[in-house]
Design an enzyme around this catalytic site. Sequence first.
Site, PDB file in Angstrom:
ATOM      1  CE  LYS A  37      -5.666 -18.076 -17.742  1.00  0.00           C
ATOM      2  NZ  LYS A  37      -6.931 -18.606 -17.885  1.00  0.00           N
ATOM      3  CB  ALA A 150      -3.987 -15.849 -15.356  1.00  0.00           C
ATOM      4  N   GLY A 152      -4.023 -13.609 -10.065  1.00  0.00           N
ATOM      5  CA  GLY A 152      -3.933 -14.017  -9.154  1.00  0.00           C
ATOM      6  C   GLY A 152      -2.310 -14.077  -8.836  1.00  0.00           C
ATOM      7  CG  ASP A 186      -3.154 -20.425 -14.972  1.00  0.00           C
ATOM      8  OD1 ASP A 186      -2.901 -21.240 -15.783  1.00  0.00           O
ATOM      9  OD2 ASP A 186      -3.898 -19.632 -14.877  1.00  0.00           O
TER      10      ASP A 186
HETATM   11  C1  LIG Z   1      -7.961 -23.288 -15.924  1.00  0.00           C
HETATM   12  C2  LIG Z   1      -6.765 -22.803 -16.038  1.00  0.00           C
HETATM   13  C3  LIG Z   1      -6.309 -22.190 -16.948  1.00  0.00           C
HETATM   14  O1  LIG Z   1      -5.375 -21.871 -17.677  1.00  0.00           O
HETATM   15  O2  LIG Z   1      -6.998 -20.543 -15.394  1.00  0.00           O
HETATM   16  P1  LIG Z   1      -7.970 -20.289 -15.263  1.00  0.00           P
HETATM   17  O3  LIG Z   1      -8.940 -20.213 -15.775  1.00  0.00           O
HETATM   18  O4  LIG Z   1      -8.391 -20.802 -12.922  1.00  0.00           O
HETATM   19  O5  LIG Z   1      -6.986 -18.750 -15.085  1.00  0.00           O
HETATM   20  C4  LIG Z   1      -5.667 -22.717 -14.886  1.00  0.00           C
HETATM   21  O6  LIG Z   1      -5.303 -24.481 -15.069  1.00  0.00           O
HETATM   22  C5  LIG Z   1      -5.796 -22.845 -13.185  1.00  0.00           C
HETATM   23  O7  LIG Z   1      -5.164 -23.544 -13.004  1.00  0.00           O
HETATM   24  P2  LIG Z   1      -4.962 -22.819 -11.318  1.00  0.00           P
HETATM   25  O8  LIG Z   1      -4.697 -21.683 -11.119  1.00  0.00           O
HETATM   26  O9  LIG Z   1      -3.352 -23.667 -10.785  1.00  0.00           O
HETATM   27  O10 LIG Z   1      -5.339 -23.016 -10.496  1.00  0.00           O
HETATM   28  P3  LIG Z   1      -6.434 -23.336  -8.857  1.00  0.00           P
HETATM   29  O11 LIG Z   1      -7.277 -21.893  -9.377  1.00  0.00           O
HETATM   30  O12 LIG Z   1      -5.479 -23.268  -7.660  1.00  0.00           O
HETATM   31  O13 LIG Z   1      -7.419 -24.875  -8.672  1.00  0.00           O
HETATM   32  C6  LIG Z   1      -8.489 -24.631  -8.229  1.00  0.00           C
HETATM   33  C7  LIG Z   1      -8.636 -26.318  -7.810  1.00  0.00           C
HETATM   34  O14 LIG Z   1      -8.915 -26.165  -9.227  1.00  0.00           O
HETATM   35  C8  LIG Z   1      -9.169 -27.297  -9.841  1.00  0.00           C
HETATM   36  N1  LIG Z   1      -8.707 -27.739 -10.892  1.00  0.00           N
HETATM   37  C9  LIG Z   1      -7.355 -26.993 -11.482  1.00  0.00           C
HETATM   38  C10 LIG Z   1      -6.771 -27.050 -12.643  1.00  0.00           C
HETATM   39  C11 LIG Z   1      -6.596 -28.495 -13.063  1.00  0.00           C
HETATM   40  N2  LIG Z   1      -5.909 -28.453 -13.892  1.00  0.00           N
HETATM   41  N3  LIG Z   1      -7.508 -29.168 -12.441  1.00  0.00           N
HETATM   42  C12 LIG Z   1      -8.411 -28.763 -12.090  1.00  0.00           C
HETATM   43  O15 LIG Z   1      -8.962 -29.864 -11.223  1.00  0.00           O
HETATM   44  C13 LIG Z   1      -8.727 -28.419  -9.000  1.00  0.00           C
HETATM   45  O16 LIG Z   1      -9.645 -29.101  -7.823  1.00  0.00           O
HETATM   46  C14 LIG Z   1      -7.740 -27.034  -7.936  1.00  0.00           C
HETATM   47  O17 LIG Z   1      -7.232 -27.853  -6.680  1.00  0.00           O
HETATM   48  N1  LIG Z   2      -3.908 -11.763  -5.532  1.00  0.00           N
HETATM   49  C1  LIG Z   2      -5.203 -11.824  -6.142  1.00  0.00           C
HETATM   50  N2  LIG Z   2      -5.390 -11.891  -7.166  1.00  0.00           N
HETATM   51  C2  LIG Z   2      -6.857 -11.761  -6.897  1.00  0.00           C
HETATM   52  N3  LIG Z   2      -7.081 -13.706  -6.502  1.00  0.00           N
HETATM   53  C3  LIG Z   2      -7.012 -13.568  -5.218  1.00  0.00           C
HETATM   54  C4  LIG Z   2      -5.595 -13.481  -5.037  1.00  0.00           C
HETATM   55  N4  LIG Z   2      -5.032 -14.569  -4.107  1.00  0.00           N
HETATM   56  C5  LIG Z   2      -5.987 -14.919  -3.957  1.00  0.00           C
HETATM   57  N5  LIG Z   2      -6.923 -15.416  -4.594  1.00  0.00           N
HETATM   58  C6  LIG Z   2      -7.854 -16.083  -5.313  1.00  0.00           C
HETATM   59  O1  LIG Z   2      -8.329 -16.769  -5.549  1.00  0.00           O
HETATM   60  C7  LIG Z   2      -9.486 -16.736  -6.606  1.00  0.00           C
HETATM   61  C8  LIG Z   2      -9.219 -16.431  -8.596  1.00  0.00           C
HETATM   62  O2  LIG Z   2      -8.220 -15.623  -8.849  1.00  0.00           O
HETATM   63  P1  LIG Z   2      -8.099 -15.346 -10.086  1.00  0.00           P
HETATM   64  O3  LIG Z   2      -6.312 -15.778 -10.329  1.00  0.00           O
HETATM   65  O4  LIG Z   2      -8.480 -13.488  -9.936  1.00  0.00           O
HETATM   66  O5  LIG Z   2      -8.825 -16.012 -11.384  1.00  0.00           O
HETATM   67  P2  LIG Z   2      -8.953 -17.138 -12.300  1.00  0.00           P
HETATM   68  O6  LIG Z   2      -8.196 -18.317 -10.876  1.00  0.00           O
HETATM   69  O7  LIG Z   2     -10.500 -17.326 -12.153  1.00  0.00           O
HETATM   70  O8  LIG Z   2      -7.783 -16.885 -13.567  1.00  0.00           O
HETATM   71  C9  LIG Z   2     -10.054 -15.450  -6.076  1.00  0.00           C
HETATM   72  O9  LIG Z   2     -11.065 -15.677  -5.836  1.00  0.00           O
HETATM   73  C10 LIG Z   2      -9.277 -14.970  -5.010  1.00  0.00           C
HETATM   74  O10 LIG Z   2     -10.184 -15.268  -3.537  1.00  0.00           O
END
Ligand SMILES: C[C@@](CO)(OP(=O)(O)O)[C@H](O)COP(=O)(O)OP(=O)(O)OC[C@H]1O[C@@H](n2ccc(N)nc2=O)[C@H](O)[C@@H]1O
Ligand SMILES: Nc1ncnc2c1ncn2[C@@H]1O[C@H](COP(=O)(O)OP(=O)(O)O)[C@@H](O)[C@H]1O
Length: 344
Positions: A37, A150, A152, A186
């Site tokens: 995404k 996204a 993972g 996500d």
């Molecule tokens: C920011 C977004 C935007 O789409 O995506 P990415 O850029 O990572 O892909 C998402 O909300 C990612 O959501 P999600 O995938 O659940 O986040 P995680 O990596 O599990 O979050 C790890 C940590 O980041 C912080 N966190 C995350 C999401 C949120 N809305 N508030 C937070 O403060 C928290 O400390 C949480 O424990």
């Molecule tokens: N199947 C997976 N693919 C990617 N990352 C993963 C996975 N499982 C756990 N992780 C952990 O989640 C972290 C965030 O991964 P990713 O989903 O690729 O990025 P983002 O949260 O920025 O979209 C990675 O650094 C990795 O340590």
Amino acid sequence: MSQHLMKSKQNNCTDKVRGARIVAQEPDSVSVFSPGKVNLYLRVGSVLADSDAPRHQLLTVFQCLSLGETLTIQPLGISGTQSGGNTIQDEGIDAVKTRLESGLGSEEHLDGPGNLVYKTLRLLRETSGVDFPPTQVLVDKKIPIAGGLAGGSADAAGTIVGVNRLYQLGLSQERQLEVAARLGADVPALLLGGNSVGTRFGDILEPLPNGTKRFWILAIASAGLSTPQVFGELDRQRALSGAKLPVLPDSLPKEFLMNFEAPARVFAAELYNELEAAALRLRPELQAVKTAAVQAGALAAIISGSGPTVACLCADALAAAQVYAELQDNPLVKTVIKTTGPDY
Ligand SMILES: C[C@@](CO)(OP(=O)(O)O)[C@H](O)COP(=O)(O)OP(=O)(O)OC[C@H]1O[C@@H](n2ccc(N)nc2=O)[C@H](O)[C@@H]1O
Ligand SMILES: Nc1ncnc2c1ncn2[C@@H]1O[C@H](COP(=O)(O)OP(=O)(O)O)[C@@H](O)[C@H]1O
């Protein structure tokens, strides 16, 4: 029933043309495509105290992409399933193996116990009540790791759909979405696919129209960014500014909705990411990548989610090819990816 599930019921959930979906099935295995995404819009509110792990409230728009992972899922021990690549590491009873597209770095640490696919398999056993056999998931990974795309979460969404079909768990779309939300904010959006608005943590979804194809060039940085680090940096900047914490509106700006299906030239001005300033503070060089993309012909270039990927919106396939070619030579960019959204 949670608000999330009630709202997602309106999404024509049985239509699996979009989102994580079965692409092939044999008697003993299934293959699933699961999209990545970009966030077309992202506002960040205050930390919600009533959640298990405190997280920031979001108002976001997901666009699922044609860029995605392919997962092959089968019971462990089926002949011919463990050949090639690194040795599969067994986590308890299941095994996950990742093959990362060349140019995206090393996958080694992804086969360890922290892989979200293991957690997904455990949660599926627990919630379905079906003790399905030890399972192998082979991930053909095309989504860069820790890029704000996204990857993972896509692996988790694909595992839910694939295991549900392979072992006939009988989980309804509604139950799959419930499992998805427990794995990451996500994951539900990737299960549903297309374009959607996410509220609360991004896990309560409402559909948006899917009619207009967008052309994206993704500029991938040489190292990922940690999501908690980026939210932490935003909190730090907010505390320093002394400004009151924003109260998120209930809905998207009316200009955003009005221009959502407009030609890219018009819609480009609506892209917005409140995490961008924090990501740029942690990676100031990404500003130069944004500038280079626009100079090369992108209509807008924005950090996707928590970054560090720079998502460049282009007018059409021709403009995208030009931006792709220019960014290939940029020393700040490790890999350049062409994709479109929403996923079809
Ligand atoms: C920011 C977004 C935007 O789409 O995506 P990415 O850029 O990572 O892909 C998402 O909300 C990612 O959501 P999600 O995938 O659940 O986040 P995680 O990596 O599990 O979050 C790890 C940590 O980041 C912080 N966190 C995350 C999401 C949120 N809305 N508030 C937070 O403060 C928290 O400390 C949480 O424990
Ligand atoms: N199947 C997976 N693919 C990617 N990352 C993963 C996975 N499982 C756990 N992780 C952990 O989640 C972290 C965030 O991964 P990713 O989903 O690729 O990025 P983002 O949260 O920025 O979209 C990675 O650094 C990795 O340590």
